[in-house]
Write a protein that holds these residues in place. Structure first.
Motif, PDB file in Angstrom:
ATOM      1  N   LYS A 244      36.924  44.489  25.671  1.00 10.18           N
ATOM      2  CA  LYS A 244      37.532  43.867  26.923  1.00 10.18           C
ATOM      3  C   LYS A 244      36.575  44.154  27.941  1.00 10.18           C
ATOM      4  N   ILE A 245      35.899  43.083  28.389  1.00  8.02           N
ATOM      5  CA  ILE A 245      35.090  43.046  29.719  1.00  8.02           C
ATOM      6  C   ILE A 245      35.660  42.753  30.939  1.00  8.02           C
ATOM      7  N   ASP A 246      35.439  43.559  31.932  1.00  7.18           N
ATOM      8  CA  ASP A 246      36.147  43.491  33.284  1.00  7.18           C
ATOM      9  C   ASP A 246      35.468  42.461  34.078  1.00  7.18           C
ATOM     10  N   VAL A 247      34.110  43.001  34.310  1.00  8.89           N
ATOM     11  CA  VAL A 247      33.163  42.236  35.361  1.00  8.89           C
ATOM     12  C   VAL A 247      31.818  42.250  34.743  1.00  8.89           C
ATOM     13  N   GLN A 293      32.053  41.658  54.465  1.00  4.88           N
ATOM     14  CA  GLN A 293      31.072  41.537  53.417  1.00  4.88           C
ATOM     15  C   GLN A 293      31.378  42.455  52.226  1.00  4.88           C
ATOM     16  N   ILE A 294      32.748  43.022  51.967  1.00  4.01           N
ATOM     17  CA  ILE A 294      32.911  43.945  50.990  1.00  4.01           C
ATOM     18  C   ILE A 294      32.762  43.004  49.740  1.00  4.01           C
ATOM     19  N   GLY A 295      33.205  41.667  49.477  1.00  3.07           N
ATOM     20  CA  GLY A 295      32.835  41.162  48.288  1.00  3.07           C
ATOM     21  C   GLY A 295      31.426  41.054  47.854  1.00  3.07           C
ATOM     22  N   LEU A 305      35.650  39.341  45.144  1.00  4.12           N
ATOM     23  CA  LEU A 305      36.421  40.287  44.549  1.00  4.12           C
ATOM     24  C   LEU A 305      37.368  39.857  43.675  1.00  4.12           C
ATOM     25  N   ASN A 306      37.260  40.505  42.309  1.00  3.91           N
ATOM     26  CA  ASN A 306      38.311  40.114  41.362  1.00  3.91           C
ATOM     27  C   ASN A 306      39.560  41.079  41.978  1.00  3.91           C
ATOM     28  N   GLU A 307      40.587  40.773  42.097  1.00  4.53           N
ATOM     29  CA  GLU A 307      41.688  41.545  42.505  1.00  4.53           C
ATOM     30  C   GLU A 307      42.083  42.709  41.599  1.00  4.53           C
ATOM     31  N   VAL A 312      43.571  47.719  39.099  1.00  7.32           N
ATOM     32  CA  VAL A 312      43.975  48.325  37.996  1.00  7.32           C
ATOM     33  C   VAL A 312      42.895  49.310  37.869  1.00  7.32           C
ATOM     34  N   TYR A 313      43.672  50.569  37.292  1.00 10.57           N
ATOM     35  CA  TYR A 313      42.593  51.824  37.090  1.00 10.57           C
ATOM     36  C   TYR A 313      43.668  52.854  36.505  1.00 10.57           C
ATOM     37  N   THR A 314      43.139  53.864  36.096  1.00  8.36           N
ATOM     38  CA  THR A 314      44.115  54.792  35.179  1.00  8.36           C
ATOM     39  C   THR A 314      44.168  56.070  35.940  1.00  8.36           C
ATOM     40  N   ASP A 315      44.970  56.924  35.584  1.00  4.86           N
ATOM     41  CA  ASP A 315      45.527  58.193  36.386  1.00  4.86           C
ATOM     42  C   ASP A 315      44.196  59.029  36.530  1.00  4.86           C
TER      43      ASP A 315
END
Length: 317
Positions: A244-247, A293-295, A305-307, A312-315
């Motif tokens: 699974k590719i994110d970006v 200019q964060i994006g 930016l992809n929201e 989405v992240y792990t602990d």
């Protein structure tokens, strides 16, 4: 004196067989060891210490701890005192408490993440040896990553409640462990809220980074590749293995690196990363990105930016 570089990261995985396939056959890490608790130890072919990644079987994903290597054993005494003087509880552990390592320090960053410092780890040498080496070893699998490069940790951020663990963790890294702030994102009505930071101890743009979010966690850990074509090849390898590719593949404005983000089978986000970007010299001015200019800073090509990238992240513990 002090911290040299990232040493290893310990992450939890849900399915060890799937995780091992991912890290060995997709990323191309080399198996180093397995212990009696079922932990698997791996390293990149261009690394000389025994391991840089620990996979721990669990019923949830995320980071157990992150560790950095210091220059000498005597540095541990100095750093232990500095950490304690800062007001952070620190434990000194006997040799072997971290597998194949000498004595170590264990403490929690102000963000809540567990960190170790150590000076000694079993030396095994690079896969190409150190005498008349070839540019790469035969038999590399998958992307053939060189080494564990850095990690980005998510920190609790709620300016309305006066909570900014990004700023707290950054201050600790600068004042106690002598990391240099290389880049930052400032936001808020007055443009003075530190919402993301990148810090270095080596000459790379970052050895660790902190980004604000609703809760503490692990955003990603990254592996180094030589050049853009290697990042593209890693994307092909991921496609062949239905990863699974994110970006990406794309370029960062921040650090100037070329990148692709993706997930291991447990949901831990990985990155293959190339491009030195710049030398993080001690006197280099801090690079600042503004909120508007964060994006562009994160994804330079699209500026968008992809929201899910920030939510989405792990602990992290």
């Amino acid at each position: 004196m002090g911290v040299m570089r990232i040493g290893h990261i310990n992450v939890r995985v849900l399915d060890m067989d799937a995780a091992v396939h991912h890290y060995e056959n997709v990323l191309g890490l080399l198996r180093a060891d397995q212990d009696e608790d079922g932990n698997i130890y791996l390293r990149g072919w261009d690394e000389w210490d025994k391991y840089s990644v620990i996979l721990t079987p669990s019923d949830r994903a995320g980071m157990v701890h992150i560790a950095y290597k210091v220059e000498s054993d005597a540095d541990l005494d100095t750093l232990r005192q500095r950490i304690a003087d800062y007001g952070v509880e620190v434990d000194e552990l006997e040799p072997g408490a971290l597998r194949d390592c000498g004595r170590s320090l264990r403490f929690h960053l102000p963000s809540g993440h567990l960190m170790y410092l150590y000076a000694e780890k079993t030396f095994v040498g690079k896969a190409v040896a150190s005498t008349n080496p070839d540019p790469w070893p035969d038999g590399l699998k998958g992307a053939g990553v060189h080494w564990l490069d850095h990690a980005l940790l998510m920190c609790e951020l709620d300016p309305e409640k006066g909570v900014n663990k990004v700023a707290e963790a950054t201050r600790f890294m600068e004042e106690v462990l002598d990391f240099k702030l290389t880049e930052q994102v400032l936001a808020g009505p007055d443009g003075d809220v530190q919402v993301a930071t990148w810090l270095a101890r080596s000459s790379t743009p970052h050895d660790i980074a902190f980004v604000g979010g609703p809760r503490m966690g692990l955003h990603h850990f990254a592996f180094f590749l030589d050049e853009w074509s290697d990042v593209l090849k890693s994307a092909d390898v991921m496609a062949k293995n239905t990863v699974k590719i994110d970006v990406g593949p794309t370029r960062h404005g921040i650090t100037r690196g070329a990148t692709i983000y993706f997930f291991d089978p447990s949901g831990n986000r990985n990155e293959t990363f190339c491009g030195l970007g710049y030398l993080a010299q001690p006197d280099m001015p801090v690079i600042t990105w503004t909120e508007d200019q964060i994006g562009r800073g994160i994804f330079y090509h699209t500026g968008e930016l992809n929201e899910a990238f920030t939510t989405v992240y792990t602990d992290g513990v």
